[in-house]
Design a protein around this motif. Structure first.
Motif, mmCIF file in Angstrom:
data_model
loop_
_atom_site.group_PDB
_atom_site.id
_atom_site.type_symbol
_atom_site.label_atom_id
_atom_site.label_comp_id
_atom_site.label_asym_id
_atom_site.label_seq_id
_atom_site.Cartn_x
_atom_site.Cartn_y
_atom_site.Cartn_z
ATOM 1 N N THR A 279 41.908 47.238 31.466
ATOM 2 C CA THR A 279 40.632 47.249 32.176
ATOM 3 C C THR A 279 39.416 48.150 31.564
ATOM 4 N N GLN A 280 38.398 47.632 31.682
ATOM 5 C CA GLN A 280 37.198 48.094 31.039
ATOM 6 C C GLN A 280 36.725 49.666 31.607
ATOM 7 N N LYS A 281 36.914 49.632 32.802
ATOM 8 C CA LYS A 281 36.486 51.190 33.259
ATOM 9 C C LYS A 281 37.450 52.313 32.973
ATOM 10 N N THR A 282 38.640 51.973 33.004
ATOM 11 C CA THR A 282 39.742 53.296 32.830
ATOM 12 C C THR A 282 40.333 52.971 31.434
ATOM 13 N N GLY A 283 40.798 51.668 31.165
ATOM 14 C CA GLY A 283 41.120 51.747 29.824
ATOM 15 C C GLY A 283 42.780 51.221 30.000
ATOM 16 N N GLN A 284 42.928 51.427 31.284
ATOM 17 C CA GLN A 284 44.422 51.195 31.641
ATOM 18 C C GLN A 284 44.970 49.649 31.319
ATOM 19 N N ARG A 285 46.233 49.545 31.082
ATOM 20 C CA ARG A 285 46.715 48.023 30.848
ATOM 21 C C ARG A 285 47.576 47.850 32.180
ATOM 22 N N VAL A 286 47.220 46.770 32.667
ATOM 23 C CA VAL A 286 47.876 46.330 34.087
ATOM 24 C C VAL A 286 48.523 45.216 33.864
ATOM 25 N N ALA A 287 49.473 44.794 34.601
ATOM 26 C CA ALA A 287 50.252 43.571 34.615
ATOM 27 C C ALA A 287 50.399 43.131 35.966
ATOM 28 N N ILE A 288 49.765 41.783 36.383
ATOM 29 C CA ILE A 288 49.575 41.416 37.906
ATOM 30 C C ILE A 288 50.461 39.981 37.793
ATOM 31 N N PRO A 289 51.362 39.922 38.617
ATOM 32 C CA PRO A 289 51.955 38.709 39.007
ATOM 33 C C PRO A 289 51.006 37.582 39.391
ATOM 34 N N LEU A 290 51.057 36.102 38.956
ATOM 35 C CA LEU A 290 50.046 35.356 39.134
ATOM 36 C C LEU A 290 50.352 34.766 40.580
ATOM 37 N N HIS A 291 49.288 34.753 41.558
ATOM 38 C CA HIS A 291 49.514 34.276 42.800
ATOM 39 C C HIS A 291 49.219 32.728 42.641
ATOM 40 N N LYS A 292 49.657 31.820 43.468
ATOM 41 C CA LYS A 292 49.657 30.383 43.526
ATOM 42 C C LYS A 292 48.365 30.186 43.529
ATOM 43 N N THR A 293 47.349 30.764 44.351
ATOM 44 C CA THR A 293 45.953 30.335 44.271
ATOM 45 C C THR A 293 45.207 30.551 42.900
ATOM 46 N N VAL A 294 45.652 31.588 42.493
ATOM 47 C CA VAL A 294 45.256 32.041 40.821
ATOM 48 C C VAL A 294 45.734 30.814 39.901
ATOM 49 N N ARG A 295 47.001 30.393 40.030
ATOM 50 C CA ARG A 295 47.408 29.433 39.058
ATOM 51 C C ARG A 295 46.691 27.956 39.324
ATOM 52 N N THR A 296 46.401 27.910 40.643
ATOM 53 C CA THR A 296 45.578 26.776 40.965
ATOM 54 C C THR A 296 44.257 26.620 40.264
ATOM 55 N N ILE A 297 43.703 27.855 40.378
ATOM 56 C CA ILE A 297 42.206 27.696 39.748
ATOM 57 C C ILE A 297 42.282 27.902 38.228
ATOM 58 N N LEU A 298 43.202 28.635 37.830
ATOM 59 C CA LEU A 298 43.441 28.479 36.089
ATOM 60 C C LEU A 298 43.482 27.129 35.769
ATOM 61 N N LYS A 299 44.378 26.444 36.373
ATOM 62 C CA LYS A 299 44.704 25.181 35.927
ATOM 63 C C LYS A 299 43.332 24.284 35.859
ATOM 64 N N LYS A 300 42.533 24.348 37.022
ATOM 65 C CA LYS A 300 41.643 23.579 37.332
ATOM 66 C C LYS A 300 40.469 23.734 36.126
ATOM 67 N N TYR A 301 40.303 25.031 35.344
ATOM 68 C CA TYR A 301 39.597 25.443 34.248
ATOM 69 C C TYR A 301 40.465 25.468 32.845
ATOM 70 N N ASN A 302 41.533 24.949 33.018
ATOM 71 C CA ASN A 302 42.464 24.900 31.785
ATOM 72 C C ASN A 302 42.480 26.357 31.267
ATOM 73 N N ASN A 303 42.921 27.125 32.115
ATOM 74 C CA ASN A 303 43.084 28.721 31.835
ATOM 75 C C ASN A 303 41.847 29.481 31.157
ATOM 76 N N LYS A 304 40.784 28.870 31.157
ATOM 77 C CA LYS A 304 39.572 29.229 30.594
ATOM 78 C C LYS A 304 38.451 29.354 31.803
ATOM 79 N N LEU A 305 38.351 30.444 32.242
ATOM 80 C CA LEU A 305 37.315 30.533 33.492
ATOM 81 C C LEU A 305 35.957 30.526 33.182
ATOM 82 N N PRO A 306 35.187 29.761 33.783
ATOM 83 C CA PRO A 306 33.516 29.604 33.466
ATOM 84 C C PRO A 306 33.039 30.760 33.316
ATOM 85 N N LYS A 307 31.850 31.113 32.578
ATOM 86 C CA LYS A 307 31.052 32.172 32.401
ATOM 87 C C LYS A 307 30.568 32.586 33.739
ATOM 88 N N SER A 308 30.671 33.967 34.177
ATOM 89 C CA SER A 308 30.334 34.398 35.505
ATOM 90 C C SER A 308 28.859 34.828 35.255
#
Length: 409
Positions: A279-308
């Motif tokens: 994480t940018q703010k604290t520098g902590q390394r975190v590991a988060i299980p992939l939720h099915k909604t996240v999987r769907t969105i990542l697949k939609k963008y070929n794992n490369k999210l659009p620029k915000s």
């Protein structure tokens, strides 16, 4: 036997860090900020001096200044003993500063505002843009107060100043209690850092009455059903809103801050099961299980999210998304501004921001009875108390949750 050594404040830092003098004497330990900073890659831990390297050509002068400090502390200690004075840390600090010349000790020359100015510049190397913005805003208010009322220096940051400054922020700038508290917290951070560097000896800012005020904000969260509503709306006619919706949902199902969930890349996705980020703010390394909604969105963008978009633009467009999802429940909010309580009734979509994603993640997992400690591993909260203040559970939701508890059955 008295012995001096030099240590780095943050030996693993990637940028410049302070050098401390540590002096062990008569079973006591004296720690003193030299005011010098160095990148750890140039530091020789064994020699306790800067490495002899062409990459740091000023090493002779730099090491000479450290030699001068070491000689100064040894001379100061010896003179105190010769004069029959029993050393303690306060006496030793004064004796050391008497020994050193003005080129080394700058504590009497650096003003509070000069320190803040240089600290903000220094922080640009290792702090987030959001933190720098807060620093600059706090500095702006301090300068305005000083110009209008009285000069501010290290020794004038007292309880009297605190009480007058609260009134200045609340009544002249009509700031909310939480915003005022944020600026007080920043002033305390400035004073802490200056104290560690040996530039300040006034500790009145540590008094319990010099407190960071805060009130519980009327922030909202989105429950699972509302998130499903947001996910279902057809936004193909508006690519802009579709992108905002998708990025926001990533935040809702990862618990990451805006600065982190908008930067997820293929390298962060491990075995299509877990997202790992530092994480940018604290520098902590975190590991988060992939939720099915996240999987769907990542697949939609070929794992490369659009620029915000910027956080400000995202918040603006996000309200349109939430409104289109039909989330318009009326919410009463209260806020203390300028010392007065203001009440407003607003549709829920107007209260949603990118940070609602992180709060929704924490609250939904808590209601789903995921162990608090497991959620805190992701959100980074240090204590259960701070975590419970963060989540948003209504009285009814809390009662519904308790209905499943053995005590009520």
């Amino acid at each position: 036997m008295a012995k001096a050594k030099f240590i780095l404040k943050e030996p693993n830092s990637k940028s410049d860090t302070l050098i401390y003098l540590v002096y062990n004497y008569q079973y006591k330990r004296f720690k003193y900020s030299t005011g010098e900073t160095i990148n750890p890659k140039f530091w020789n831990k064994t020699a306790q001096r800067v490495k002899t390297t062409k990459q740091f050509p000023e090493y002779p002068e730099f090491n000479s200044r450290l030699d001068k400090i070491e000689n100064g502390i040894n001379n100061a200690f010896r003179k105190l003993l010769n004069d029959g004075t029993q050393p303690n840390n306060t006496i030793l600090k004064q004796a050391l500063e008497d020994e050193l010349d003005d080129n080394i000790v700058k504590s009497n020359r650096v003003t509070f505002f000069e320190f803040i100015d240089s600290y903000i510049e220094e922080s640009k190397l290792n702090k987030t843009a959001g933190t720098i913005k807060v620093y600059k805003t706090t500095f702006k208010y301090l300068k305005e107060y000083a110009k209008k009322y009285k000069p501010i220096n290290f020794e004038t940051v007292t309880l009297e100043f605190y009480n007058q400054y609260l009134g200045f922020l609340k009544h002249e700038h009509n700031l909310s209690n939480n915003t005022v508290g944020k600026h007080i917290k920043t002033i305390k951070s400035f004073m802490n850092e200056a104290t560690e560097r040996g530039l300040n000896t006034n500790l009145e800012f540590k008094n319990k009455r010099f407190k960071t005020i805060r009130e519980e904000a009327d922030t909202v969260y989105l429950n699972i059903e509302e998130l499903k509503q947001i996910e279902k709306i057809d936004l193909k006619a508006s690519p802009r809103l579709e992108k905002v919706r998708d990025l926001f949902l990533i935040g809702c199902y990862t618990g990451l801050r805006f600065s982190d969930f908008t930067q997820i890349s293929p390298e962060n996705i491990i075995d299509d099961k877990v997202i790992e980020v530092r994480t940018q703010k604290t520098g902590q390394r975190v590991a988060i299980p992939l939720h099915k909604t996240v999987r769907t969105i990542l697949k939609k963008y070929n794992n490369k999210l659009p620029k915000s978009y910027s956080n400000q633009k995202m918040n603006e467009y996000l309200k349109d998304v939430i409104s289109l999802a039909g989330i318009k429940e009326l919410i009463e909010t209260t806020i203390t501004k300028g010392g007065k309580i203001e009440k407003n009734i607003l549709p829920k979509y107007k209260l949603v921001s990118t940070h609602t994603a992180r709060r929704s993640f924490a609250t939904n997992l808590y209601l789903a009875e995921v162990p608090t400690i497991a959620i805190m591993k992701i959100t980074g909260h240090k204590t259960e108390r701070s975590f419970l203040q963060y989540i948003r559970v209504s009285q009814k939701e809390n009662a519904d949750k308790l209905l499943t508890h053995p005590f009520f059955n």
